[in-house]
Design an enzyme around this catalytic site. Sequence first.
Site, PDB file in Angstrom:
ATOM      1  N   PRO A  10      39.160  29.876  36.565  1.00 32.22           N
ATOM      2  CA  PRO A  10      38.412  30.009  37.817  1.00 32.22           C
ATOM      3  C   PRO A  10      37.825  31.398  38.033  1.00 32.22           C
ATOM      4  CG  PRO A  10      40.489  28.890  38.207  1.00 32.22           C
ATOM      5  CD  PRO A  10      40.499  29.320  36.771  1.00 32.22           C
ATOM      6  N   ASN A  74      41.777  32.706  29.071  1.00 30.66           N
ATOM      7  CA  ASN A  74      41.941  33.574  30.241  1.00 30.66           C
ATOM      8  C   ASN A  74      42.045  32.621  31.429  1.00 30.66           C
ATOM      9  OD1 ASN A  74      41.782  35.204  32.460  1.00 30.66           O
ATOM     10  ND2 ASN A  74      40.082  36.452  31.690  1.00 30.66           N
ATOM     11  N   HIS A  80      48.930  32.951  37.387  1.00 29.29           N
ATOM     12  CA  HIS A  80      49.991  33.419  38.276  1.00 29.29           C
ATOM     13  C   HIS A  80      50.781  32.278  38.921  1.00 29.29           C
ATOM     14  CE1 HIS A  80      47.873  37.033  37.442  1.00 29.29           C
ATOM     15  NE2 HIS A  80      46.842  36.728  38.191  1.00 29.29           N
ATOM     16  N   ASP A  87      52.629  23.772  31.276  1.00 36.03           N
ATOM     17  CA  ASP A  87      53.132  22.568  30.595  1.00 36.03           C
ATOM     18  C   ASP A  87      52.134  22.062  29.561  1.00 36.03           C
ATOM     19  OD1 ASP A  87      55.539  22.464  31.948  1.00 36.03           O
ATOM     20  OD2 ASP A  87      54.927  20.903  33.354  1.00 36.03           O
ATOM     21  N   SER A 102      41.099  42.556  32.875  1.00 37.49           N
ATOM     22  CA  SER A 102      41.703  43.717  33.536  1.00 37.49           C
ATOM     23  C   SER A 102      43.173  43.814  33.131  1.00 37.49           C
ATOM     24  CB  SER A 102      41.580  43.563  35.057  1.00 37.49           C
ATOM     25  OG  SER A 102      42.353  42.447  35.498  1.00 37.49           O
ATOM     26  N   ARG A 111      49.827  39.915  40.490  1.00 38.21           N
ATOM     27  CA  ARG A 111      49.128  39.667  39.220  1.00 38.21           C
ATOM     28  C   ARG A 111      49.988  39.973  38.005  1.00 38.21           C
ATOM     29  NH1 ARG A 111      43.784  38.677  40.671  1.00 38.21           N
ATOM     30  NH2 ARG A 111      43.249  39.797  42.566  1.00 38.21           N
TER      31      ARG A 111
END
Length: 143
Positions: A10, A74, A80, A87, A102, A111
């Site tokens: 996202p 990513n 998080h 799973d 980052s 984070r």
Amino acid sequence: MKRVVVVHGPNLNLLGKREPHIYGTRSLDDLNQTVRDKAGKLGLEVTVFQSNHEGEIIDFLQKEAPGSAGIVINPGALSHYSLALYDCLQALALPVVEVHLSNIHAREEFRSKSVTARAARGVITGLGFAGYELALEFLAKQE
Ligand code: DQA
């Protein structure tokens, strides 16, 4: 030819416009070009996917990842909290490299915890686009 899948979670569609002081000014298209160039040099076939939706990412991985040499992902903020994505990655039983543009350990406290990282061989965080290139190099060397 070895095939790998590269998944962006996202908000990564907003790269270049989103908090450029953190994520830089280059776009997702620029990142995907870097990924394709690197994959080409390594002799890898690459399938790239971005979605803002957890379920779409899981559907994509279930369909496209089996039979591949590994996954570069990513997960964005899904890292998080998404136990469903964790799973999914575990179930696929493939080498996974989790990448963050980052340094998630140098930012807000929430984070620094990644629930998906447990399903990964390794995590590259804070190296920008270079993290994806290093992840591809790692997967290219896997048996
Ligand atoms: C990110 C870091 C995450 O905390 C954040 O939610 C993102 C991007 C990164 O690439 O640095 O969307 O995964």
